[in-house]
Design an enzyme around this catalytic site. Structure first.
Site, PDB file in Angstrom:
ATOM      1  CG  LEU A 185      -6.536   5.658  -1.391  1.00  0.00           C
ATOM      2  CD1 LEU A 185      -6.906   6.515  -0.276  1.00  0.00           C
ATOM      3  CD2 LEU A 185      -6.790   6.344  -2.793  1.00  0.00           C
ATOM      4  CG  HIS A 186      -3.209   2.276   3.747  1.00  0.00           C
ATOM      5  ND1 HIS A 186      -1.923   1.672   3.808  1.00  0.00           N
ATOM      6  CD2 HIS A 186      -3.293   3.356   4.402  1.00  0.00           C
ATOM      7  CE1 HIS A 186      -1.138   2.784   4.506  1.00  0.00           C
ATOM      8  NE2 HIS A 186      -2.052   3.554   5.004  1.00  0.00           N
ATOM      9  CG  ASP A 187      -8.534   0.642   4.093  1.00  0.00           C
ATOM     10  OD1 ASP A 187      -7.568  -0.029   4.590  1.00  0.00           O
ATOM     11  OD2 ASP A 187      -8.965   1.555   4.736  1.00  0.00           O
TER      12      ASP A 187
ATOM     13  CB  THR B  32      -1.064   0.011   1.250  1.00  0.00           C
ATOM     14  OG1 THR B  32      -0.265   0.104   2.506  1.00  0.00           O
ATOM     15  CG2 THR B  32      -1.698  -1.271   1.144  1.00  0.00           C
TER      16      THR B  32
END
Length: 329
Positions: free
Chosen positions: A258-260, A213
């Site tokens: 922007l992980h998710d 990520t």
């Protein structure tokens, strides 16, 4: 389900197309909104190949009451009636953590957002998962983007669902270093015992850890196109700009990762990612390595892989996909 076909011409401009015969993939979004969780909710709802059965919430970035409200607020923004199911308000065994220092007191600090016009459902998130999985055996994919407490509770309440889950795509853990302690990523550290249950369940797991990520940084150049996309794009840009401040201060980066939304993007355009099968365990001790995801990259344990671990992200392709999808909301 056939994924989008992604092509990158020599011009560097990505295009995405969905095969006419593709059928939507049923998913449950489970998270702790959270800036990047909210953007994941938007992306999943903008993807015609994903059928969002429900959004379930847990503690994490902020407490359960606020994460549930944030899920409702995000859905209000796009006029969606997708049901929201509150779940666990604390970990299985360890004290609760919280991340207001990253996401602000509301969990969605930054842009002005609408108030929700409806309430959450009364059914507990874990029971909703059990019900949905039993109704659609071998079809439902879980996309948890927070602590894994709800998923672990569902597996413990109804062990029969494990072989019926199509896949779990989790944002959490790390192949290398942590972000909440030197060893542990926040979602894994919040409830390492729940994570251990999930990785030991026999369900197919794909893990998007920090090593992947952190390749998807929302730089100002990547944020700018969202502002041309109307109200939803303006909100996305505002969320990303607020989220960037913490990462500039801590890491010196020119934006926040922007992980998710990588979890939904993986189902939409898997060709943007490289994953590697590994045997993954979770440290549930009380020591300095608590919450660490131990990923056997070189297969030194001799154990059979129980997960696919994301290794590389085509960040330009990911942001091209995200921008294109947001334009349709």
């Amino acid at each position: 389900m056939q994924p989008w076909v992604c092509q990158r011409p020599r011009s560097g401009v990505y295009t995405f197309s969905m095969p006419a015969s593709a059928a939507p993939r049923p998913v449950i979004l489970d998270g702790d909104p959270g800036h990047d969780d909210a953007i994941n909710i938007l992306l999943a709802h903008a993807a015609p190949e994903l059928e969002v059965l429900g959004v379930s919430t847990t503690y994490g970035n902020v407490g359960l009451e606020r994460t549930t409200r944030n899920a409702l607020v995000t859905l209000e923004l796009i006029g969606s009636s997708t049901p929201v199911y509150p779940g666990a308000d604390r970990p299985l065994l360890v004290p609760r953590l919280s991340a207001e220092s990253v996401h602000g007191q509301t969990g969605l600090d930054g842009p002005l957002l609408p108030a929700p016009s409806r309430a959450a459902e009364h059914l507990h998130a874990a029971l909703f998962m059990v019900q949905a999985i039993r109704e659609r055996p071998h079809q439902v994919t879980l996309l948890p983007t927070g602590p894994l407490t709800n998923v672990a509770l569902a597996l413990r309440l109804a062990p029969d669902i494990a072989p019926l889950i199509r896949e779990i795509v989790w944002m959490g853990g790390s192949l290398d270093v942590g972000n909440w302690t030197p060893a542990a990523e926040f979602n894994a550290l919040c409830d390492p015992h729940a994570a251990a249950i999930v990785f030991g369940s026999g369900v197919r797991v794909t893990m998007f850890g920090l090593n992947a990520t952190h390749q998807a940084i929302a730089t100002p150049e990547r944020i700018a196109p969202f502002r041309a996309l109307g109200r939803t794009g303006e909100v996305v840009a505002g969320l990303l700009e607020f989220f960037a401040e913490h990462h500039r201060e801590r890491y010196g980066w020119n934006g926040g990762p922007l992980h998710d939304p990588l979890t939904s993007a993986y189902l939409i355009a898997p060709q943007l990612f490289e994953v590697q099968p590994m045997y993954v365990t979770v440290d549930t001790t009380d020591g300095p390595s608590a919450g660490r995801t131990n990923c056997d990259q070189w297969h030194v344990t001799g154990q059979q892989p129980n997960a696919n671990v994301a290794m590389t992200v085509d960040a330009d392709g990911f942001y091209a996909l995200l921008t294109e999808r947001m334009a349709q909301l």
